[in-house]
Enzyme design. Sequence first.
Site, PDB file in Angstrom:
ATOM      1  N   PRO A 140       0.835  -1.210   0.000  1.00  0.00           N
ATOM      2  CA  PRO A 140       0.000   0.000   0.000  1.00  0.00           C
ATOM      3  C   PRO A 140       0.866   1.254   0.000  1.00  0.00           C
ATOM      4  O   PRO A 140       1.867   1.330   0.728  1.00  0.00           O
ATOM      5  CB  PRO A 140      -0.800  -0.128   1.305  1.00  0.00           C
TER       6      PRO A 140
ATOM      7  N   ASP B 205       4.594   0.492   9.305  1.00  0.00           N
ATOM      8  CA  ASP B 205       6.050   0.375   9.210  1.00  0.00           C
ATOM      9  C   ASP B 205       6.659   0.360  10.610  1.00  0.00           C
ATOM     10  O   ASP B 205       6.475   1.317  11.376  1.00  0.00           O
ATOM     11  CB  ASP B 205       6.635   1.575   8.436  1.00  0.00           C
TER      12      ASP B 205
ATOM     13  N   THR C 192      -1.111  11.075  16.912  1.00  0.00           N
ATOM     14  CA  THR C 192      -2.241  11.969  17.182  1.00  0.00           C
ATOM     15  C   THR C 192      -3.417  11.563  16.297  1.00  0.00           C
ATOM     16  O   THR C 192      -3.304  11.610  15.068  1.00  0.00           O
ATOM     17  CB  THR C 192      -1.838  13.431  16.848  1.00  0.00           C
TER      18      THR C 192
ATOM     19  N   GLY D 221       4.043   5.280  10.022  1.00  0.00           N
ATOM     20  CA  GLY D 221       5.364   5.130  10.633  1.00  0.00           C
ATOM     21  C   GLY D 221       5.228   4.977  12.143  1.00  0.00           C
ATOM     22  O   GLY D 221       4.264   5.485  12.735  1.00  0.00           O
TER      23      GLY D 221
ATOM     24  N   TRP E 226       8.382   4.959  14.319  1.00  0.00           N
ATOM     25  CA  TRP E 226       9.612   5.333  15.044  1.00  0.00           C
ATOM     26  C   TRP E 226       9.282   6.458  16.020  1.00  0.00           C
ATOM     27  O   TRP E 226       8.604   7.427  15.645  1.00  0.00           O
ATOM     28  CB  TRP E 226      10.683   5.806  14.054  1.00  0.00           C
TER      29      TRP E 226
ATOM     30  N   LYS F 210      12.195  -4.443  10.673  1.00  0.00           N
ATOM     31  CA  LYS F 210      13.575  -4.292  10.185  1.00  0.00           C
ATOM     32  C   LYS F 210      14.579  -4.981  11.101  1.00  0.00           C
ATOM     33  O   LYS F 210      14.424  -4.955  12.325  1.00  0.00           O
ATOM     34  CB  LYS F 210      13.939  -2.797  10.077  1.00  0.00           C
TER      35      LYS F 210
ATOM     36  N   SER G 146      10.435  14.850   9.744  1.00  0.00           N
ATOM     37  CA  SER G 146      10.705  14.283  11.072  1.00  0.00           C
ATOM     38  C   SER G 146      10.865  15.339  12.176  1.00  0.00           C
ATOM     39  O   SER G 146      11.903  15.406  12.830  1.00  0.00           O
ATOM     40  CB  SER G 146      11.978  13.411  10.986  1.00  0.00           C
TER      41      SER G 146
ATOM     42  N   SER H 242       2.548   9.329  13.049  1.00  0.00           N
ATOM     43  CA  SER H 242       1.836  10.179  13.999  1.00  0.00           C
ATOM     44  C   SER H 242       1.230   9.304  15.082  1.00  0.00           C
ATOM     45  O   SER H 242       0.878   8.151  14.831  1.00  0.00           O
ATOM     46  CB  SER H 242       0.732  10.993  13.304  1.00  0.00           C
TER      47      SER H 242
ATOM     48  N   TYR I 119      12.852   0.177  17.140  1.00  0.00           N
ATOM     49  CA  TYR I 119      11.923   1.175  17.686  1.00  0.00           C
ATOM     50  C   TYR I 119      11.431   0.793  19.083  1.00  0.00           C
ATOM     51  O   TYR I 119      10.799   1.602  19.769  1.00  0.00           O
ATOM     52  CB  TYR I 119      10.720   1.397  16.751  1.00  0.00           C
TER      53      TYR I 119
ATOM     54  N   ASN J 215      -3.511  12.639   7.579  1.00  0.00           N
ATOM     55  CA  ASN J 215      -2.439  12.175   6.695  1.00  0.00           C
ATOM     56  C   ASN J 215      -2.924  11.130   5.694  1.00  0.00           C
ATOM     57  O   ASN J 215      -2.270  10.883   4.686  1.00  0.00           O
ATOM     58  CB  ASN J 215      -1.269  11.609   7.520  1.00  0.00           C
TER      59      ASN J 215
HETATM   60  N1  LIG Z   1      14.533   3.148   7.796  1.00  0.00           N
HETATM   61  C1  LIG Z   1      14.938   4.137   8.562  1.00  0.00           C
HETATM   62  O1  LIG Z   1      16.133   4.263   8.908  1.00  0.00           O
HETATM   63  C2  LIG Z   1      13.934   5.139   9.027  1.00  0.00           C
HETATM   64  C3  LIG Z   1      14.370   6.391   9.509  1.00  0.00           C
HETATM   65  C4  LIG Z   1      13.405   7.307   9.875  1.00  0.00           C
HETATM   66  C5  LIG Z   1      12.065   6.997   9.778  1.00  0.00           C
HETATM   67  N2  LIG Z   1      11.662   5.758   9.341  1.00  0.00           N
HETATM   68  C6  LIG Z   1      10.228   5.380   9.261  1.00  0.00           C
HETATM   69  O2  LIG Z   1       9.517   6.470   8.658  1.00  0.00           O
HETATM   70  C7  LIG Z   1       8.525   6.929   9.562  1.00  0.00           C
HETATM   71  C8  LIG Z   1       8.273   8.404   9.382  1.00  0.00           C
HETATM   72  O3  LIG Z   1       9.436   9.166   9.638  1.00  0.00           O
HETATM   73  P1  LIG Z   1       9.648  10.033  10.961  1.00  0.00           P
HETATM   74  O4  LIG Z   1       8.936   9.406  12.085  1.00  0.00           O
HETATM   75  O5  LIG Z   1      11.104  10.241  11.081  1.00  0.00           O
HETATM   76  O6  LIG Z   1       9.053  11.450  10.639  1.00  0.00           O
HETATM   77  P2  LIG Z   1       7.787  12.094   9.884  1.00  0.00           P
HETATM   78  O7  LIG Z   1       6.756  11.104   9.585  1.00  0.00           O
HETATM   79  O8  LIG Z   1       8.359  12.921   8.802  1.00  0.00           O
HETATM   80  O9  LIG Z   1       7.287  13.105  11.020  1.00  0.00           O
HETATM   81  C9  LIG Z   1       6.721  12.654  12.220  1.00  0.00           C
HETATM   82  C10 LIG Z   1       6.424  13.887  13.069  1.00  0.00           C
HETATM   83  O10 LIG Z   1       5.472  14.714  12.390  1.00  0.00           O
HETATM   84  C11 LIG Z   1       4.353  14.970  13.239  1.00  0.00           C
HETATM   85  N3  LIG Z   1       3.164  14.950  12.382  1.00  0.00           N
HETATM   86  C12 LIG Z   1       2.555  13.874  11.846  1.00  0.00           C
HETATM   87  N4  LIG Z   1       1.508  14.246  11.092  1.00  0.00           N
HETATM   88  C13 LIG Z   1       1.447  15.597  11.170  1.00  0.00           C
HETATM   89  C14 LIG Z   1       0.562  16.552  10.621  1.00  0.00           C
HETATM   90  N5  LIG Z   1      -0.459  16.182   9.844  1.00  0.00           N
HETATM   91  N6  LIG Z   1       0.790  17.865  10.914  1.00  0.00           N
HETATM   92  C15 LIG Z   1       1.835  18.246  11.699  1.00  0.00           C
HETATM   93  N7  LIG Z   1       2.704  17.368  12.238  1.00  0.00           N
HETATM   94  C16 LIG Z   1       2.512  16.061  11.976  1.00  0.00           C
HETATM   95  C17 LIG Z   1       4.368  13.838  14.255  1.00  0.00           C
HETATM   96  O11 LIG Z   1       3.764  14.264  15.469  1.00  0.00           O
HETATM   97  P3  LIG Z   1       2.770  13.351  16.361  1.00  0.00           P
HETATM   98  O12 LIG Z   1       3.224  11.930  16.286  1.00  0.00           O
HETATM   99  O13 LIG Z   1       2.957  13.941  17.708  1.00  0.00           O
HETATM  100  O14 LIG Z   1       1.405  13.548  15.814  1.00  0.00           O
HETATM  101  C18 LIG Z   1       5.846  13.619  14.433  1.00  0.00           C
HETATM  102  O15 LIG Z   1       6.384  14.591  15.313  1.00  0.00           O
HETATM  103  C19 LIG Z   1       9.093   6.544  10.930  1.00  0.00           C
HETATM  104  O16 LIG Z   1       8.169   6.645  11.969  1.00  0.00           O
HETATM  105  C20 LIG Z   1       9.600   5.159  10.630  1.00  0.00           C
HETATM  106  O17 LIG Z   1       8.540   4.230  10.590  1.00  0.00           O
HETATM  107  C21 LIG Z   1      12.585   4.843   8.941  1.00  0.00           C
END
Ligand SMILES: NC(=O)c1ccc[n+]([C@@H]2O[C@H](COP(=O)([O-])OP(=O)(O)OC[C@H]3O[C@@H](n4cnc5c(N)ncnc54)[C@H](OP(=O)(O)O)[C@@H]3O)[C@@H](O)[C@H]2O)c1
Length: 315
Positions: free
Chosen positions: A17, A47, A269, A22, A24, A81, A218, A267, A52, A276
């Site tokens: 999908p 994911d 929230t 996410g 993390w 992972k 992020s 998220s 995590y 999203n």
């Molecule tokens: N393979 C890797 O090495 C790796 C590295 C990084 C990430 N990842 C994966 O990718 C996922 C996403 O990346 P990420 O967690 O780094 O960051 P992201 O998804 O870019 O951002 C997450 C942040 O954005 C906030 N947020 C979410 N929706 C929002 C919205 N509609 N408006 C305003 N703020 C919003 C969240 O807050 P709240 O949660 O407080 O709502 C959180 O603080 C991870 O969770 C993980 O599963 C993988």
Amino acid sequence: MAEKNVTVQLANDHSIPILGLGTWKSKPDEVRKAVIEALEAGYRHIDGAAAYGNEEEVGAGLKEKFSDGTVKREDVFVTTKLWNVDHRPGDVEAACRKSLEKLGLSYVDLYLMHWPFAFQTGKGMAPKGPDGMILADDDIDFVDTWKAMEDLVEKGLTRAIGVSNFNKSQLQRILDLPPKQKICNLQIEITPYLPGNDIKEFCKANGISLTAYSPLGSPDRPLQAGTDPVLLEDPVINEIAKTKGRSPAQIAIRYQIDRGIVVIPKSVTPSRIRENFQVLDFELTSDEVQRIQALDRNFHYITFPASKNAKYYPF
Ligand SMILES: NC(=O)c1ccc[n+]([C@@H]2O[C@H](COP(=O)([O-])OP(=O)(O)OC[C@H]3O[C@@H](n4cnc5c(N)ncnc54)[C@H](OP(=O)(O)O)[C@@H]3O)[C@@H](O)[C@H]2O)c1
């Protein structure tokens, strides 16, 4: 209401999908509820990762929604992972089984090597020397780790395997192996500030699907410099959002979907989890796409600097 079943074909018989949740940094007590909220909102892709530290609670959320009939196991695409301390080929299967046990699943849909470099074992999840740098184990070649991951598909522990945070030459070393299992997915950071055009073309040419992590920049990442640009505050993205009556996050997510890239915003929230997911009921014009394309500044939010001395550091 967003369309629920837009998928990207993998190099095997399965598909992923295009939009997932996410996990993390999602705290264990929050992530169970986030998974439940996401599945109720229509997400069919979660994911996760051993690193995590929340696989049990992700699994608890899944179990609750399987039990009440909201979704069936086969309707949800679950990724986890392999962490860097488990790269020794003899450790790979046990690590995968441990994740499955925590998740409460008999298989995952996608098992990714989280990073190309290995850490020394027996010293915790992120072993560090006195200088604060990671103690890498440069003798473990990710190619050997990959070969051990191939067996997991044959054993039915995962439907597909892939890698994360690999660069092109690292991917090429796996592509050069005698064909056994395909690299079904590459998960890397992709945002308007780091669009990854080159690697996107490379993946397309080699039949590898691409997932964009940290698609919102992020904002809750642990290592932040005051000078880092804030994606969700970008004037162009905000202007487009305002014109369309959408949020900046929705614009950032929709942009990647239009590029055919799987996207996994995190998220915990409830309102944001739903927001999203509501990204397929509007369109970006070609002028808007061009303006977002122009934001490329080759800026990484995620670099893992403590690992930069590792032999297989990718960036
Ligand atoms: N393979 C890797 O090495 C790796 C590295 C990084 C990430 N990842 C994966 O990718 C996922 C996403 O990346 P990420 O967690 O780094 O960051 P992201 O998804 O870019 O951002 C997450 C942040 O954005 C906030 N947020 C979410 N929706 C929002 C919205 N509609 N408006 C305003 N703020 C919003 C969240 O807050 P709240 O949660 O407080 O709502 C959180 O603080 C991870 O969770 C993980 O599963 C993988």
